[in-house]
Design a protein around this motif. Structure first.
Motif, PDB file in Angstrom:
ATOM      1  N   MET A  67      25.406  53.551  23.244  1.00 49.41           N
ATOM      2  CA  MET A  67      24.654  52.810  24.229  1.00 49.41           C
ATOM      3  C   MET A  67      25.481  52.367  25.426  1.00 49.41           C
ATOM      4  N   TYR A  68      26.663  51.865  25.184  1.00 49.01           N
ATOM      5  CA  TYR A  68      27.471  51.292  26.252  1.00 49.01           C
ATOM      6  C   TYR A  68      28.774  52.065  26.392  1.00 49.01           C
ATOM      7  N   PRO A  69      29.078  52.500  27.592  1.00 54.74           N
ATOM      8  CA  PRO A  69      30.334  53.221  27.781  1.00 54.74           C
ATOM      9  C   PRO A  69      31.533  52.272  27.739  1.00 54.74           C
ATOM     10  N   SER A  70      32.651  52.803  27.327  1.00 51.61           N
ATOM     11  CA  SER A  70      33.903  52.058  27.400  1.00 51.61           C
ATOM     12  C   SER A  70      34.766  52.737  28.453  1.00 51.61           C
ATOM     13  N   MET A  71      35.923  52.180  28.732  1.00 55.85           N
ATOM     14  CA  MET A  71      36.839  52.750  29.720  1.00 55.85           C
ATOM     15  C   MET A  71      38.193  52.957  29.046  1.00 55.85           C
ATOM     16  N   GLN A  72      38.897  53.992  29.503  1.00 55.12           N
ATOM     17  CA  GLN A  72      40.262  54.215  29.045  1.00 55.12           C
ATOM     18  C   GLN A  72      41.160  54.324  30.273  1.00 55.12           C
ATOM     19  N   TYR A  73      42.336  53.751  30.161  1.00 55.51           N
ATOM     20  CA  TYR A  73      43.353  53.825  31.214  1.00 55.51           C
ATOM     21  C   TYR A  73      44.266  54.983  30.850  1.00 55.51           C
ATOM     22  N   THR A  74      44.288  56.026  31.681  1.00 58.14           N
ATOM     23  CA  THR A  74      45.058  57.221  31.354  1.00 58.14           C
ATOM     24  C   THR A  74      46.058  57.545  32.460  1.00 58.14           C
ATOM     25  N   SER A  75      47.073  58.303  32.094  1.00 60.12           N
ATOM     26  CA  SER A  75      48.155  58.661  33.004  1.00 60.12           C
ATOM     27  C   SER A  75      48.470  60.147  32.862  1.00 60.12           C
ATOM     28  N   LEU A  76      48.485  60.868  33.982  1.00 58.78           N
ATOM     29  CA  LEU A  76      48.732  62.308  33.969  1.00 58.78           C
ATOM     30  C   LEU A  76      49.783  62.657  35.019  1.00 58.78           C
ATOM     31  N   ASP A  77      50.807  63.403  34.615  1.00 53.58           N
ATOM     32  CA  ASP A  77      51.851  63.853  35.534  1.00 53.58           C
ATOM     33  C   ASP A  77      51.336  65.059  36.315  1.00 53.58           C
ATOM     34  N   LEU A  78      51.162  64.895  37.613  1.00 55.64           N
ATOM     35  CA  LEU A  78      50.592  65.955  38.444  1.00 55.64           C
ATOM     36  C   LEU A  78      51.511  67.161  38.606  1.00 55.64           C
ATOM     37  N   THR A  79      52.792  67.046  38.242  1.00 57.82           N
ATOM     38  CA  THR A  79      53.669  68.216  38.312  1.00 57.82           C
ATOM     39  C   THR A  79      53.225  69.290  37.327  1.00 57.82           C
ATOM     40  N   LEU A  80      52.412  68.904  36.344  1.00 57.36           N
ATOM     41  CA  LEU A  80      51.850  69.872  35.398  1.00 57.36           C
ATOM     42  C   LEU A  80      50.688  70.651  36.004  1.00 57.36           C
ATOM     43  N   CYS A  81      50.196  70.192  37.162  1.00 58.71           N
ATOM     44  CA  CYS A  81      48.954  70.722  37.736  1.00 58.71           C
ATOM     45  C   CYS A  81      49.062  71.251  39.157  1.00 58.71           C
ATOM     46  N   ILE A  82      50.111  70.893  39.881  1.00 66.48           N
ATOM     47  CA  ILE A  82      50.197  71.209  41.308  1.00 66.48           C
ATOM     48  C   ILE A  82      51.525  71.891  41.628  1.00 66.48           C
ATOM     49  N   ALA A  83      51.461  72.898  42.490  1.00 66.34           N
ATOM     50  CA  ALA A  83      52.644  73.612  42.974  1.00 66.34           C
ATOM     51  C   ALA A  83      52.790  73.408  44.481  1.00 66.34           C
ATOM     52  N   ASN A  84      53.997  73.639  44.980  1.00 62.02           N
ATOM     53  CA  ASN A  84      54.258  73.688  46.418  1.00 62.02           C
ATOM     54  C   ASN A  84      54.420  75.156  46.786  1.00 62.02           C
ATOM     55  N   ASP A  85      53.464  75.695  47.535  1.00 60.49           N
ATOM     56  CA  ASP A  85      53.539  77.075  48.015  1.00 60.49           C
ATOM     57  C   ASP A  85      54.004  77.068  49.469  1.00 60.49           C
ATOM     58  N   PHE A  86      55.312  77.005  49.647  1.00 60.50           N
ATOM     59  CA  PHE A  86      55.920  77.063  50.974  1.00 60.50           C
ATOM     60  C   PHE A  86      55.309  76.045  51.933  1.00 60.50           C
ATOM     61  N   GLY A  87      55.196  74.795  51.448  1.00 60.01           N
ATOM     62  CA  GLY A  87      54.687  73.718  52.290  1.00 60.01           C
ATOM     63  C   GLY A  87      53.212  73.423  52.128  1.00 60.01           C
ATOM     64  N   GLN A  88      52.550  74.101  51.217  1.00 57.54           N
ATOM     65  CA  GLN A  88      51.114  73.884  50.968  1.00 57.54           C
ATOM     66  C   GLN A  88      50.905  73.540  49.495  1.00 57.54           C
ATOM     67  N   LEU A  89      50.267  72.403  49.203  1.00 59.49           N
ATOM     68  CA  LEU A  89      49.959  72.045  47.828  1.00 59.49           C
ATOM     69  C   LEU A  89      48.872  72.967  47.281  1.00 59.49           C
ATOM     70  N   ALA A  90      49.039  73.407  46.023  1.00 62.32           N
ATOM     71  CA  ALA A  90      48.064  74.302  45.393  1.00 62.32           C
ATOM     72  C   ALA A  90      47.940  73.958  43.912  1.00 62.32           C
ATOM     73  N   ALA A  91      46.712  74.008  43.385  1.00 64.95           N
ATOM     74  CA  ALA A  91      46.486  73.764  41.956  1.00 64.95           C
ATOM     75  C   ALA A  91      47.054  74.946  41.172  1.00 64.95           C
ATOM     76  N   ARG A  92      48.011  74.659  40.275  1.00 61.25           N
ATOM     77  CA  ARG A  92      48.617  75.712  39.477  1.00 61.25           C
ATOM     78  C   ARG A  92      49.258  75.103  38.235  1.00 61.25           C
ATOM     79  N   ASP A  93      49.045  75.724  37.113  1.00 60.13           N
ATOM     80  CA  ASP A  93      49.618  75.283  35.847  1.00 60.13           C
ATOM     81  C   ASP A  93      51.145  75.242  35.943  1.00 60.13           C
ATOM     82  N   MET A  94      51.715  74.110  35.525  1.00 60.50           N
ATOM     83  CA  MET A  94      53.163  73.894  35.511  1.00 60.50           C
ATOM     84  C   MET A  94      53.785  74.098  36.901  1.00 60.50           C
ATOM     85  N   GLY A  95      53.094  73.612  37.931  1.00 59.85           N
ATOM     86  CA  GLY A  95      53.508  73.842  39.311  1.00 59.85           C
ATOM     87  C   GLY A  95      54.811  73.197  39.733  1.00 59.85           C
TER      88      GLY A  95
END
Length: 157
Positions: A67-95
């Protein structure tokens, strides 16, 4: 028990560096409540106490309760998700973007950074929308197979 099946979508029009997989995916289990991070509250980058500037934290709703939602406080390291492609951020595994980007800031879901271009001491201002690849899976942030650490819980409201 729910199983989340992630399928990487790779097409010839999407370039990846060194064969790294893209973070575009879909879920096949209709019972998984995977939603946009826009439902999350207090999305922020690397709070002072964490001392990890590439870490994103947020309070996200969990609607799996009856019935009632709860909330969770979570933390994610974005280096696992984003790469630098020669000055451009891009979504990429283990970026690992944080090794070549500086001056990180977050404006809503838009990550701003100044990233090395590969030319001698040249940096370029760039952005990426975290909504394009981060998801809220029953109150836990994730990108691809990388799930956030749960730091705290609250609820129901």
């Amino acid at each position: 028990m729910h199983f989340l099946i992630l399928i990487a979508v790779v097409s010839s029009s999407i370039a990846t560096v060194a064969g790294a997989p893209s973070l575009l995916m879909s879920t096949s289990d209709h019972n998984i409540k995977s939603r946009s991070i826009t439902e999350c509250k207090n999305l922020e980058l690397g709070p002072q106490y964490m001392k990890i500037p590439s870490e994103v934290v947020a309070w996200c709703p969990d609607s799996s309760g009856p019935m009632y939602p709860s909330m969770q406080y979570t933390s994610l390291d974005l280096t696992l998700c984003i790469a630098n492609d020669f000055g451009q951020l891009a979504a990429r595994d283990m970026g690992g973007f944080a090794g070549s980007c500086k001056s990180l800031s977050l404006d809503g879901s838009i990550l701003h950074a100044s990233c090395a271009t590969g030319k001698h001491n040249e940096f370029k201002d760039t952005t990426i929308d975290l909504n394009s690849f981060l998801e809220n899976d029953n109150s836990v942030l994730h990108c691809g197979s990388h799930y956030a650490k749960i730091l705290g819980r609250t609820g129901p409201f």
